[in-house]
Write a protein that holds these residues in place. Structure first.
Motif, mmCIF file in Angstrom:
data_model
loop_
_atom_site.group_PDB
_atom_site.id
_atom_site.type_symbol
_atom_site.label_atom_id
_atom_site.label_comp_id
_atom_site.label_asym_id
_atom_site.label_seq_id
_atom_site.Cartn_x
_atom_site.Cartn_y
_atom_site.Cartn_z
ATOM 1 N N PRO A 31 0.859 -1.077 -0.091
ATOM 2 C CA PRO A 31 0.003 -0.061 0.198
ATOM 3 C C PRO A 31 0.912 1.217 0.035
ATOM 4 O O PRO A 31 0.342 2.358 -0.644
ATOM 5 C CB PRO A 31 -0.990 -0.190 1.222
ATOM 6 C CG PRO A 31 -0.765 -1.585 1.501
ATOM 7 C CD PRO A 31 0.365 -2.246 0.994
ATOM 8 N N ARG A 32 2.136 1.374 0.680
ATOM 9 C CA ARG A 32 2.829 2.543 0.653
ATOM 10 C C ARG A 32 3.530 2.811 -0.775
ATOM 11 O O ARG A 32 3.516 4.048 -1.302
ATOM 12 C CB ARG A 32 3.693 2.438 1.751
ATOM 13 C CG ARG A 32 3.296 2.321 3.169
ATOM 14 C CD ARG A 32 4.327 2.340 4.325
ATOM 15 N NE ARG A 32 5.236 1.236 4.119
ATOM 16 C CZ ARG A 32 6.427 1.031 4.070
ATOM 17 N NH1 ARG A 32 7.175 2.119 4.404
ATOM 18 N NH2 ARG A 32 7.135 -0.300 4.117
ATOM 19 N N PHE A 33 3.706 1.890 -1.329
ATOM 20 C CA PHE A 33 4.232 1.908 -2.843
ATOM 21 C C PHE A 33 3.193 2.563 -3.639
ATOM 22 O O PHE A 33 3.283 3.336 -4.423
ATOM 23 C CB PHE A 33 4.811 0.680 -3.341
ATOM 24 C CG PHE A 33 5.202 0.732 -4.849
ATOM 25 C CD1 PHE A 33 6.178 1.585 -5.191
ATOM 26 C CD2 PHE A 33 4.731 -0.404 -5.553
ATOM 27 C CE1 PHE A 33 6.355 1.752 -6.709
ATOM 28 C CE2 PHE A 33 5.008 -0.389 -6.999
ATOM 29 C CZ PHE A 33 5.700 0.787 -7.635
ATOM 30 N N GLN A 37 2.954 5.931 -5.874
ATOM 31 C CA GLN A 37 2.415 5.991 -7.246
ATOM 32 C C GLN A 37 1.457 6.823 -7.347
ATOM 33 O O GLN A 37 1.212 7.535 -8.503
ATOM 34 C CB GLN A 37 2.504 4.474 -7.572
ATOM 35 C CG GLN A 37 3.537 3.659 -7.796
ATOM 36 C CD GLN A 37 3.004 2.389 -8.413
ATOM 37 O OE1 GLN A 37 2.195 1.692 -7.990
ATOM 38 N NE2 GLN A 37 3.719 2.032 -9.827
ATOM 39 N N ASP A 38 0.511 7.104 -6.574
ATOM 40 C CA ASP A 38 -0.475 7.909 -6.406
ATOM 41 C C ASP A 38 -0.328 9.201 -6.320
ATOM 42 O O ASP A 38 -1.317 10.192 -6.145
ATOM 43 C CB ASP A 38 -1.899 7.600 -5.932
ATOM 44 C CG ASP A 38 -2.368 6.275 -6.167
ATOM 45 O OD1 ASP A 38 -2.332 5.933 -7.517
ATOM 46 O OD2 ASP A 38 -3.103 5.548 -5.782
ATOM 47 N N GLY A 39 0.918 9.753 -5.998
ATOM 48 C CA GLY A 39 1.273 10.994 -5.714
ATOM 49 C C GLY A 39 1.358 11.407 -4.126
ATOM 50 O O GLY A 39 2.135 12.592 -3.930
ATOM 51 N N GLN A 40 1.136 10.549 -3.455
ATOM 52 C CA GLN A 40 1.212 10.789 -1.876
ATOM 53 C C GLN A 40 2.679 10.563 -1.314
ATOM 54 O O GLN A 40 3.275 9.781 -1.945
ATOM 55 C CB GLN A 40 0.291 9.654 -1.330
ATOM 56 C CG GLN A 40 -0.981 9.856 -1.281
ATOM 57 C CD GLN A 40 -2.051 8.632 -0.607
ATOM 58 O OE1 GLN A 40 -1.396 8.296 0.635
ATOM 59 N NE2 GLN A 40 -2.940 8.411 -0.982
ATOM 60 N N ARG A 41 2.967 11.599 -0.614
ATOM 61 C CA ARG A 41 4.456 11.515 -0.048
ATOM 62 C C ARG A 41 4.348 11.667 1.299
ATOM 63 O O ARG A 41 3.299 11.980 1.848
ATOM 64 C CB ARG A 41 5.231 12.849 -0.638
ATOM 65 C CG ARG A 41 5.295 13.086 -2.160
ATOM 66 C CD ARG A 41 6.147 11.848 -2.856
ATOM 67 N NE ARG A 41 6.398 11.750 -3.991
ATOM 68 C CZ ARG A 41 5.825 11.017 -4.977
ATOM 69 N NH1 ARG A 41 4.457 10.188 -4.624
ATOM 70 N NH2 ARG A 41 5.847 10.889 -6.251
#
Length: 171
Positions: A31-33, A37-41
């Protein structure tokens, strides 16, 4: 061996050094990857949001005087997964790990293990097995001195040639 201790137990018993060699360009997704990929940092200022038990295990070992080093051999250009690993390696470094990166094209003349591994105090090796698509299959322990020594020597050759994390650009 019928029962393999968890990583945290192996590290807790380590007194001098733990080294980790990673050889894959992608591992199973998580989920973190996917969030990355969805732009979350990561909010690096909010340590509670990214600090995991693994990081605490590393920090505790380093506080006891254990040197923890990780070397990653990667293809270039890097995969999205490796770009994410590079981004999130800040957490490893903050926990006290030393991390280096070696482009695969600079490792062609090294004799390397066939899979990822950890070596604890130069005497015990935990080998990780993955499927072709990066799914976790199994782990095993090896304490045969000749085999552990060969793998430790391979790690040292990689380490000497690899670039420290803060100087490696994933391009």
């Amino acid at each position: 061996m019928s029962s393999i201790p968890e990583f945290s137990e192996l590290l807790a018993d380590t007194t001098k050094s733990a080294v980790h060699l990673e050889l894959r360009d992608a591992y199973f997704t998580n989920p973190r990857f996917e969030a990355w990929q969805d732009g979350q940092r990561v909010d690096w200022d909010d340590r509670a949001s990214w600090w995991r038990p693994f990081h605490q295990d590393i920090a505790d070992a380093v506080a006891r005087g254990v040197t923890v080093r990780r070397a990653r051999i990667v293809s270039e250009p890097v995969t999205d997964y490796i770009a994410w690993e590079h981004y999130q390696t800040r957490a490893n470094v903050e926990a006290g790990e030393q991390v280096r990166w070696l482009p695969r094209h600079r490792a062609w003349d090294l004799l390397l293990p066939g899979t990822d591994l950890w070596i604890f105090d130069g005497r015990l090796m935990r080998v990780h097995h993955f499927s072709g698509d990066g799914e976790w299959i199994s782990k095993e322990l090896c304490d045969g001195p000749a085999v552990v020594d060969q793998h430790a020597a391979a790690f040292e050759r990689v380490w000497e040639r690899a670039t420290p994390h803060d100087r490696y650009d994933v391009k």
